[in-house]
Motif scaffolding. Structure first.
Motif, mmCIF file in Angstrom:
data_model
loop_
_atom_site.group_PDB
_atom_site.id
_atom_site.type_symbol
_atom_site.label_atom_id
_atom_site.label_comp_id
_atom_site.label_asym_id
_atom_site.label_seq_id
_atom_site.Cartn_x
_atom_site.Cartn_y
_atom_site.Cartn_z
ATOM 1 N N MET A 20 0.833 -1.199 0.000
ATOM 2 C CA MET A 20 0.000 0.000 0.000
ATOM 3 C C MET A 20 0.871 1.254 0.000
ATOM 4 O O MET A 20 0.675 2.170 -0.813
ATOM 5 C CB MET A 20 -0.916 0.009 1.227
ATOM 6 N N ILE A 21 1.826 1.299 0.917
ATOM 7 C CA ILE A 21 2.698 2.470 1.012
ATOM 8 C C ILE A 21 3.462 2.684 -0.284
ATOM 9 O O ILE A 21 3.559 3.805 -0.798
ATOM 10 C CB ILE A 21 3.656 2.327 2.216
ATOM 11 N N ASP A 22 4.011 1.598 -0.819
ATOM 12 C CA ASP A 22 4.772 1.703 -2.066
ATOM 13 C C ASP A 22 3.915 2.247 -3.207
ATOM 14 O O ASP A 22 4.377 3.073 -4.004
ATOM 15 C CB ASP A 22 5.334 0.329 -2.464
ATOM 16 N N SER A 23 2.664 1.791 -3.273
ATOM 17 C CA SER A 23 1.789 2.254 -4.359
ATOM 18 C C SER A 23 1.520 3.751 -4.246
ATOM 19 O O SER A 23 1.494 4.460 -5.260
ATOM 20 C CB SER A 23 0.475 1.466 -4.367
ATOM 21 N N PHE A 24 1.352 4.232 -3.029
ATOM 22 C CA PHE A 24 1.128 5.665 -2.824
ATOM 23 C C PHE A 24 2.374 6.471 -3.187
ATOM 24 O O PHE A 24 2.290 7.500 -3.855
ATOM 25 C CB PHE A 24 0.752 5.946 -1.365
ATOM 26 N N VAL A 25 3.530 6.006 -2.742
ATOM 27 C CA VAL A 25 4.781 6.725 -2.998
ATOM 28 C C VAL A 25 5.079 6.752 -4.500
ATOM 29 O O VAL A 25 5.473 7.787 -5.051
ATOM 30 C CB VAL A 25 5.942 6.084 -2.206
ATOM 31 N N GLY A 28 3.424 9.323 -6.331
ATOM 32 C CA GLY A 28 3.871 10.681 -6.058
ATOM 33 C C GLY A 28 3.363 11.296 -4.767
ATOM 34 O O GLY A 28 3.551 12.487 -4.533
ATOM 35 N N TYR A 29 2.755 10.485 -3.908
ATOM 36 C CA TYR A 29 2.204 11.013 -2.664
ATOM 37 C C TYR A 29 3.190 10.880 -1.506
ATOM 38 O O TYR A 29 3.976 9.935 -1.439
ATOM 39 C CB TYR A 29 0.909 10.279 -2.293
ATOM 40 N N ASN A 73 7.091 23.656 0.519
ATOM 41 C CA ASN A 73 6.522 23.657 -0.822
ATOM 42 C C ASN A 73 6.756 22.358 -1.595
ATOM 43 O O ASN A 73 6.259 22.199 -2.708
ATOM 44 C CB ASN A 73 7.091 24.835 -1.625
ATOM 45 N N LYS A 74 7.509 21.438 -1.024
ATOM 46 C CA LYS A 74 7.714 20.136 -1.683
ATOM 47 C C LYS A 74 6.444 19.276 -1.627
ATOM 48 O O LYS A 74 6.335 18.303 -2.368
ATOM 49 C CB LYS A 74 8.869 19.384 -1.018
ATOM 50 N N ALA A 75 5.538 19.617 -0.736
ATOM 51 C CA ALA A 75 4.301 18.844 -0.579
ATOM 52 C C ALA A 75 3.091 19.743 -0.780
ATOM 53 O O ALA A 75 3.113 20.930 -0.450
ATOM 54 C CB ALA A 75 4.246 18.200 0.800
ATOM 55 N N SER A 76 2.035 19.158 -1.316
ATOM 56 C CA SER A 76 0.773 19.862 -1.496
ATOM 57 C C SER A 76 0.129 20.162 -0.146
ATOM 58 O O SER A 76 0.463 19.560 0.875
ATOM 59 C CB SER A 76 -0.158 18.993 -2.339
ATOM 60 N N ASN A 290 -6.190 -5.231 -5.597
ATOM 61 C CA ASN A 290 -6.867 -4.890 -6.852
ATOM 62 C C ASN A 290 -6.693 -3.421 -7.263
ATOM 63 O O ASN A 290 -7.231 -2.989 -8.289
ATOM 64 C CB ASN A 290 -8.363 -5.259 -6.785
ATOM 65 N N GLY A 291 -5.960 -2.651 -6.450
ATOM 66 C CA GLY A 291 -5.671 -1.262 -6.801
ATOM 67 C C GLY A 291 -6.772 -0.281 -6.464
ATOM 68 O O GLY A 291 -6.629 0.928 -6.707
ATOM 69 N N GLN A 292 -7.877 -0.770 -5.884
ATOM 70 C CA GLN A 292 -9.010 0.120 -5.614
ATOM 71 C C GLN A 292 -8.669 1.176 -4.568
ATOM 72 O O GLN A 292 -9.104 2.327 -4.663
ATOM 73 C CB GLN A 292 -10.226 -0.688 -5.156
ATOM 74 N N LEU A 293 -7.897 0.797 -3.564
ATOM 75 C CA LEU A 293 -7.539 1.756 -2.522
ATOM 76 C C LEU A 293 -6.734 2.924 -3.097
ATOM 77 O O LEU A 293 -6.990 4.094 -2.763
ATOM 78 C CB LEU A 293 -6.740 1.051 -1.420
ATOM 79 N N LEU A 294 -5.793 2.607 -3.971
ATOM 80 C CA LEU A 294 -5.022 3.670 -4.621
ATOM 81 C C LEU A 294 -5.940 4.560 -5.459
ATOM 82 O O LEU A 294 -5.806 5.796 -5.438
ATOM 83 C CB LEU A 294 -3.929 3.063 -5.494
ATOM 84 N N GLU A 295 -6.881 3.951 -6.173
ATOM 85 C CA GLU A 295 -7.813 4.734 -6.980
ATOM 86 C C GLU A 295 -8.677 5.641 -6.098
ATOM 87 O O GLU A 295 -8.983 6.774 -6.475
ATOM 88 C CB GLU A 295 -8.694 3.810 -7.819
ATOM 89 N N ASP A 296 -9.100 5.128 -4.951
ATOM 90 C CA ASP A 296 -9.881 5.944 -4.012
ATOM 91 C C ASP A 296 -9.109 7.192 -3.597
ATOM 92 O O ASP A 296 -9.664 8.310 -3.586
ATOM 93 C CB ASP A 296 -10.236 5.144 -2.762
ATOM 94 N N ILE A 297 -7.840 6.997 -3.241
ATOM 95 C CA ILE A 297 -7.019 8.128 -2.797
ATOM 96 C C ILE A 297 -6.796 9.105 -3.953
ATOM 97 O O ILE A 297 -6.866 10.328 -3.763
ATOM 98 C CB ILE A 297 -5.678 7.629 -2.224
ATOM 99 N N LYS A 298 -6.532 8.583 -5.134
ATOM 100 C CA LYS A 298 -6.355 9.463 -6.296
ATOM 101 C C LYS A 298 -7.604 10.300 -6.543
ATOM 102 O O LYS A 298 -7.511 11.504 -6.831
ATOM 103 C CB LYS A 298 -6.033 8.625 -7.545
ATOM 104 N N THR A 299 -8.761 9.652 -6.421
ATOM 105 C CA THR A 299 -10.034 10.368 -6.658
ATOM 106 C C THR A 299 -10.252 11.447 -5.607
ATOM 107 O O THR A 299 -10.635 12.573 -5.935
ATOM 108 C CB THR A 299 -11.208 9.374 -6.629
ATOM 109 N N LEU A 300 -10.000 11.103 -4.337
ATOM 110 C CA LEU A 300 -10.197 12.082 -3.255
ATOM 111 C C LEU A 300 -9.266 13.287 -3.445
ATOM 112 O O LEU A 300 -9.698 14.437 -3.315
ATOM 113 C CB LEU A 300 -9.948 11.437 -1.891
ATOM 114 N N LEU A 301 -8.001 13.029 -3.745
ATOM 115 C CA LEU A 301 -7.022 14.115 -3.815
ATOM 116 C C LEU A 301 -7.090 14.894 -5.123
ATOM 117 O O LEU A 301 -6.510 15.976 -5.219
ATOM 118 C CB LEU A 301 -5.615 13.550 -3.598
ATOM 119 N N ALA A 302 -7.795 14.348 -6.116
ATOM 120 C CA ALA A 302 -7.946 15.064 -7.382
ATOM 121 C C ALA A 302 -9.003 16.145 -7.305
ATOM 122 O O ALA A 302 -9.046 17.050 -8.145
ATOM 123 C CB ALA A 302 -8.292 14.075 -8.490
ATOM 124 N N ASN A 303 -9.868 16.075 -6.311
ATOM 125 C CA ASN A 303 -10.977 17.025 -6.200
ATOM 126 C C ASN A 303 -10.538 18.340 -5.565
ATOM 127 O O ASN A 303 -9.553 18.399 -4.849
ATOM 128 C CB ASN A 303 -12.110 16.401 -5.367
#
Length: 303
Positions: A20-25, A28-29, A73-76, A290-303
């Motif tokens: 999980m951590i690796d997928s987030f990193v 780019g998170y 400024n290196k992080a959002s 299945n990658g759904q957790l990463l997709e959830d985080i991407k969706t949340l942070l894209a808004n």
């Protein structure tokens, strides 16, 4: 987390935590896994307020602020929170207290979040009542381990109260006191041993001194069960995704069903996702794989 690089949550498989951590990193998170209050601190003398919602939420929001301050400024300024089991409980706490970070909070994903502890205990006790002594030993040890941690958490908030003897009969209260120092496997073993000896000697666990009848009527226990530990008691307007397995024997689906119903009654919007085959860890591992957790985080942070 500061003392165990691989496993953020003791009940979760380390390989999936790392995945999980690796997928987030890799996406780019920045990933922050904060110690909860009382854990990881150098003296080893501070008690961890187990499943105290506000304590966990403050640990998360403080860590997010500190990380942003460190990276600048290196992080959002955007952030979201994800967790499973106690971490799921903490994620819901962070959703409730997110404003104190004064950043751009985007939402929470909670998998098998601890909640409605009294309901879980009552249903679990009923399910074990007519089982064989050997099965009861394993079930009771797991239940009593969690209750011992709750007692330690109650004591952390009420240091002058005899929390263990309020909840547990003698001499089991002395076993429960080990919750201040021991991790989950050692605590379970500490409860198993005397029950096993008693069961061999008496042919059953009838009369074994576990928890006191009526202990939930004590004011400090009621405060913990009704208020300090229960998430989503106030309206939350930010996105919340909850995953719950129908085959979860730790956080029972009936409890999370009730949590979601209670939250929706307050008009909190919940994206509630269930699967009858998921176990307690399965709601986490399946959605990492299945990658759904990463997709959830991407969706949340894209808004």
């Amino acid at each position: 987390p500061s003392r165990n690089r691989l496993s953020v949550e003791g009940l979760l498989p380390e390989v999936h935590t790392q995945k999980m951590i690796d997928s987030f990193v890799q996406a780019g998170y920045v990933v922050v896994a904060p110690d909860y209050e009382g854990l990881g601190e150098p003296s080893g003398r501070e008690l961890h307020p187990f499943l105290n919602l506000k304590s966990e939420a403050y640990s998360i929001t403080d860590a997010v602020v500190a990380t942003k301050s460190w990276l600048g400024n290196k992080a959002s300024n955007k952030w979201a929170v994800v967790g499973a089991s106690q971490g799921g409980h903490a994620a819901l706490g962070a959703a409730q207290y997110a404003a104190r970070a004064n950043m751009d909070y985007k939402g929470a994903v909670a998998m098998a979040p601890a909640n409605n502890l009294e309901l879980i205990e009552n249903l679990s006790e009923m399910a074990l009542a007519d089982k064989d002594g050997v099965i009861q030993i394993g079930g009771y040890a797991a239940l009593d381990t969690l209750t011992a941690y709750m007692a330690a958490g109650i004591k952390a908030v009420n240091p002058t109260e005899a929390a263990y003897s309020i909840i547990f009969k003698t001499p089991t209260d002395k076993v429960a006191e080990k919750a201040e120092k021991e991790c989950i496997a050692a605590m379970g073993a500490a409860f198993v041993l005397p029950m096993t000896v008693y069961n061999i000697k008496n042919g059953s666990l009838k009369g074994y001194p576990r928890k006191k009848e009526g202990y939930k009527n004590d004011p400090i226990v009621r405060q913990f069960l009704d208020k300090d530990s229960q998430p989503l008691q106030t309206l939350v307007n930010t996105p919340i995704i909850i995953y719950q397995g129908g085959n979860d024997t730790v956080v029972l689906p009936q409890a999370t069903d009730a949590l979601v119903a209670q939250a929706r009654a307050l008009t909190t919007k919940i994206d509630y996702r269930t699967n009858s085959s998921w176990s307690h860890t399965g709601s986490f591992t399946a959605n990492v794989d299945n990658g759904q957790l990463l997709e959830d985080i991407k969706t949340l942070l894209a808004n």
